[in-house]
Design a protein around this motif. Structure first.
Motif, PDB file in Angstrom:
ATOM      1  N   TYR A 245       0.888  -1.157   0.000  1.00 46.36           N
ATOM      2  CA  TYR A 245       0.000   0.000   0.000  1.00 46.36           C
ATOM      3  C   TYR A 245       0.925   1.207   0.000  1.00 46.36           C
ATOM      4  CZ  TYR A 245      -3.731  -3.242   0.526  1.00 46.36           C
ATOM      5  OH  TYR A 245      -4.602  -4.272   0.286  1.00 46.36           O
ATOM      6  N   HIS A 246       1.045   1.810  -1.162  1.00 47.57           N
ATOM      7  CA  HIS A 246       2.151   2.699  -1.511  1.00 47.57           C
ATOM      8  C   HIS A 246       1.715   4.139  -1.699  1.00 47.57           C
ATOM      9  CE1 HIS A 246       5.897   3.762  -3.476  1.00 47.57           C
ATOM     10  NE2 HIS A 246       5.321   3.989  -4.640  1.00 47.57           N
ATOM     11  N   ASN A 247       2.586   5.046  -1.280  1.00 47.69           N
ATOM     12  CA  ASN A 247       2.447   6.468  -1.575  1.00 47.69           C
ATOM     13  C   ASN A 247       3.727   6.865  -2.300  1.00 47.69           C
ATOM     14  OD1 ASN A 247       2.452   9.257  -1.655  1.00 47.69           O
ATOM     15  ND2 ASN A 247       1.769   9.519   0.448  1.00 47.69           N
ATOM     16  N   PRO A 248       3.674   7.114  -3.601  1.00 42.24           N
ATOM     17  CA  PRO A 248       4.890   7.400  -4.362  1.00 42.24           C
ATOM     18  C   PRO A 248       5.606   8.670  -3.917  1.00 42.24           C
ATOM     19  CG  PRO A 248       2.938   7.703  -5.734  1.00 42.24           C
ATOM     20  CD  PRO A 248       2.482   7.109  -4.435  1.00 42.24           C
ATOM     21  N   ARG A 249       4.959   9.519  -3.145  1.00 40.16           N
ATOM     22  CA  ARG A 249       5.611  10.740  -2.650  1.00 40.16           C
ATOM     23  C   ARG A 249       6.368  10.506  -1.347  1.00 40.16           C
ATOM     24  NH1 ARG A 249       0.374  12.642  -4.195  1.00 40.16           N
ATOM     25  NH2 ARG A 249      -0.146  12.537  -2.003  1.00 40.16           N
ATOM     26  N   CYS A 250       6.288   9.311  -0.794  1.00 41.76           N
ATOM     27  CA  CYS A 250       6.901   8.989   0.501  1.00 41.76           C
ATOM     28  C   CYS A 250       8.204   8.217   0.290  1.00 41.76           C
ATOM     29  CB  CYS A 250       5.917   8.147   1.318  1.00 41.76           C
ATOM     30  SG  CYS A 250       6.615   7.470   2.837  1.00 41.76           S
ATOM     31  N   GLY A 251       9.300   8.726   0.853  1.00 37.44           N
ATOM     32  CA  GLY A 251      10.594   8.062   0.725  1.00 37.44           C
ATOM     33  C   GLY A 251      10.609   6.669   1.324  1.00 37.44           C
ATOM     34  N   SER A 252       9.996   6.481   2.492  1.00 35.37           N
ATOM     35  CA  SER A 252       9.958   5.135   3.096  1.00 35.37           C
ATOM     36  C   SER A 252       9.209   4.164   2.199  1.00 35.37           C
ATOM     37  CB  SER A 252       9.274   5.177   4.472  1.00 35.37           C
ATOM     38  OG  SER A 252      10.067   5.878   5.386  1.00 35.37           O
ATOM     39  N   SER A 253       8.151   4.643   1.579  1.00 37.75           N
ATOM     40  CA  SER A 253       7.373   3.795   0.689  1.00 37.75           C
ATOM     41  C   SER A 253       8.182   3.448  -0.571  1.00 37.75           C
ATOM     42  CB  SER A 253       6.065   4.502   0.334  1.00 37.75           C
ATOM     43  OG  SER A 253       5.124   3.607  -0.197  1.00 37.75           O
ATOM     44  N   ARG A 254       8.859   4.432  -1.142  1.00 31.74           N
ATOM     45  CA  ARG A 254       9.688   4.160  -2.333  1.00 31.74           C
ATOM     46  C   ARG A 254      10.826   3.200  -2.009  1.00 31.74           C
ATOM     47  NH1 ARG A 254       9.091   9.775  -2.784  1.00 31.74           N
ATOM     48  NH2 ARG A 254      11.261  10.081  -2.118  1.00 31.74           N
ATOM     49  N   ASN A 255      11.477   3.373  -0.850  1.00 25.52           N
ATOM     50  CA  ASN A 255      12.558   2.466  -0.459  1.00 25.52           C
ATOM     51  C   ASN A 255      12.040   1.054  -0.221  1.00 25.52           C
ATOM     52  OD1 ASN A 255      14.873   4.198  -0.464  1.00 25.52           O
ATOM     53  ND2 ASN A 255      14.162   5.121   1.437  1.00 25.52           N
ATOM     54  N   THR A 256      10.882   0.937   0.394  1.00 30.49           N
ATOM     55  CA  THR A 256      10.284  -0.377   0.649  1.00 30.49           C
ATOM     56  C   THR A 256       9.965  -1.075  -0.674  1.00 30.49           C
ATOM     57  OG1 THR A 256       9.366   0.378   2.746  1.00 30.49           O
ATOM     58  CG2 THR A 256       8.385  -1.593   1.779  1.00 30.49           C
TER      59      THR A 256
ATOM     60  N   ASP B  68      11.925  -8.610   6.932  1.00 37.06           N
ATOM     61  CA  ASP B  68      11.469  -9.659   7.855  1.00 37.06           C
ATOM     62  C   ASP B  68      10.351 -10.518   7.276  1.00 37.06           C
ATOM     63  OD1 ASP B  68      13.275  -8.639   9.704  1.00 37.06           O
ATOM     64  OD2 ASP B  68      11.749  -7.417  10.717  1.00 37.06           O
ATOM     65  N   ILE B  69       9.668 -10.022   6.236  1.00 38.84           N
ATOM     66  CA  ILE B  69       8.517 -10.765   5.713  1.00 38.84           C
ATOM     67  C   ILE B  69       8.640 -11.103   4.227  1.00 38.84           C
ATOM     68  CG2 ILE B  69       6.904  -9.948   7.471  1.00 38.84           C
ATOM     69  CD1 ILE B  69       5.831  -7.945   5.313  1.00 38.84           C
ATOM     70  N   LEU B  70       9.797 -10.833   3.643  1.00 35.84           N
ATOM     71  CA  LEU B  70       9.972 -11.178   2.227  1.00 35.84           C
ATOM     72  C   LEU B  70      10.350 -12.649   2.097  1.00 35.84           C
ATOM     73  CD1 LEU B  70      11.831  -8.059   0.812  1.00 35.84           C
ATOM     74  CD2 LEU B  70       9.418  -8.698   0.543  1.00 35.84           C
ATOM     75  N   PRO B  71       9.680 -13.379   1.220  1.00 32.92           N
ATOM     76  CA  PRO B  71       9.945 -14.805   1.080  1.00 32.92           C
ATOM     77  C   PRO B  71      11.197 -15.129   0.267  1.00 32.92           C
ATOM     78  CG  PRO B  71       8.030 -14.172  -0.222  1.00 32.92           C
ATOM     79  CD  PRO B  71       8.466 -12.959   0.530  1.00 32.92           C
ATOM     80  N   LEU B  72      11.717 -14.158  -0.471  1.00 28.51           N
ATOM     81  CA  LEU B  72      12.899 -14.390  -1.298  1.00 28.51           C
ATOM     82  C   LEU B  72      14.039 -13.483  -0.861  1.00 28.51           C
ATOM     83  CD1 LEU B  72      11.144 -14.600  -4.789  1.00 28.51           C
ATOM     84  CD2 LEU B  72      12.058 -16.488  -3.426  1.00 28.51           C
ATOM     85  N   PRO B  73      15.286 -13.919  -1.084  1.00 29.20           N
ATOM     86  CA  PRO B  73      16.431 -13.109  -0.666  1.00 29.20           C
ATOM     87  C   PRO B  73      16.654 -11.897  -1.579  1.00 29.20           C
ATOM     88  CG  PRO B  73      17.185 -15.051  -1.841  1.00 29.20           C
ATOM     89  CD  PRO B  73      15.689 -15.189  -1.692  1.00 29.20           C
ATOM     90  N   GLN B  74      17.422 -10.961  -1.071  1.00 29.30           N
ATOM     91  CA  GLN B  74      17.840  -9.804  -1.851  1.00 29.30           C
ATOM     92  C   GLN B  74      18.859 -10.257  -2.894  1.00 29.30           C
ATOM     93  OE1 GLN B  74      16.784  -6.243  -1.169  1.00 29.30           O
ATOM     94  NE2 GLN B  74      15.186  -7.684  -0.561  1.00 29.30           N
ATOM     95  N   LEU B  75      18.757  -9.701  -4.088  1.00 31.85           N
ATOM     96  CA  LEU B  75      19.618 -10.120  -5.195  1.00 31.85           C
ATOM     97  C   LEU B  75      20.859  -9.258  -5.361  1.00 31.85           C
ATOM     98  CD1 LEU B  75      16.826 -10.842  -7.828  1.00 31.85           C
ATOM     99  CD2 LEU B  75      18.047 -12.490  -6.371  1.00 31.85           C
ATOM    100  N   ASN B  76      20.774  -8.005  -4.959  1.00 35.40           N
ATOM    101  CA  ASN B  76      21.858  -7.058  -5.194  1.00 35.40           C
ATOM    102  C   ASN B  76      22.043  -6.165  -3.988  1.00 35.40           C
ATOM    103  OD1 ASN B  76      22.193  -7.640  -8.152  1.00 35.40           O
ATOM    104  ND2 ASN B  76      20.065  -6.953  -8.165  1.00 35.40           N
ATOM    105  N   ALA B  77      23.157  -5.431  -3.985  1.00 37.42           N
ATOM    106  CA  ALA B  77      23.361  -4.416  -2.953  1.00 37.42           C
ATOM    107  C   ALA B  77      22.247  -3.385  -3.068  1.00 37.42           C
ATOM    108  CB  ALA B  77      24.720  -3.758  -3.146  1.00 37.42           C
ATOM    109  N   PHE B  78      21.921  -2.781  -1.937  1.00 38.92           N
ATOM    110  CA  PHE B  78      20.857  -1.778  -1.940  1.00 38.92           C
ATOM    111  C   PHE B  78      21.176  -0.705  -0.914  1.00 38.92           C
ATOM    112  CE2 PHE B  78      16.961   0.105  -0.331  1.00 38.92           C
ATOM    113  CZ  PHE B  78      16.327   0.474  -1.499  1.00 38.92           C
ATOM    114  N   SER B  79      20.986   0.540  -1.325  1.00 35.97           N
ATOM    115  CA  SER B  79      21.082   1.693  -0.422  1.00 35.97           C
ATOM    116  C   SER B  79      19.797   2.485  -0.543  1.00 35.97           C
ATOM    117  CB  SER B  79      22.265   2.582  -0.790  1.00 35.97           C
ATOM    118  OG  SER B  79      23.481   1.899  -0.564  1.00 35.97           O
TER     119      SER B  79
END
Length: 142
Positions: free
Chosen positions: A6-17, A113-124
């Motif tokens: 449930y996303h708000n494109p104007r929110c940095g936390s939402s975009r990072n998530t 904590d709730i993603l079923p798959l691992p991260q594929l790349n570095a992320f900042s």
């Protein structure tokens, strides 16, 4: 893989998530909750599943919070949820729903904590804070 944000494109936390979800190779269902708010029952269920109180899921810094008198402790949860649905900007964000649970992802890395798959790349994050290393492992602060 069913993941909904449930996303708000104007929110940095939402975009990072959203970016962290996509860093698993999954394209989630993206719901702009400002344009398409969840139902009363769904919002209540997400709040409960995330282990929050209704007051813990409301944005207290929004002007509408004070204007509507939502700081009144006598207001019942259902009245607060009704206000959140009438003014979706009051819904804290982003909520993410996966087969492994529901989280209000503030900060964004709570989604890990709730993603079923691992991260594929570095992320900042957008602010430059490194969250995932080049091997796809979570970087712990400190």
């Amino acid at each position: 893989m069913d993941i909904t944000i449930y996303h708000n494109p104007r929110c940095g936390s939402s975009r990072n998530t959203l970016a962290l979800i996509r860093n698993t190779g999954v394209e989630p269902i993206v719901i702009d909750y400002l344009a398409s708010a969840p139902s009363h029952a769904l919002l209540k269920a997400m709040i409960t599943s995330a282990g929050l109180t209704v007051r813990g899921a409301i944005r207290t810094r929004e002007a509408a919070y004070a204007e509507l008198g939502l700081d009144n402790p006598a207001l019942a949860d259902d009245a607060l949820i009704d206000a959140m649905l009438a003014h979706p900007i009051l819904i804290n964000r982003p909520f993410v729903v996966t087969p492994y649970g529901v989280r209000l992802c503030r900060p964004a890395e709570l989604v890990l904590d709730i993603l079923p798959l691992p991260q594929l790349n570095a992320f900042s994050k957008e602010d430059g804070e490194a969250v995932i290393d080049s091997a796809g492992r979570r970087i712990t602060p400190g």
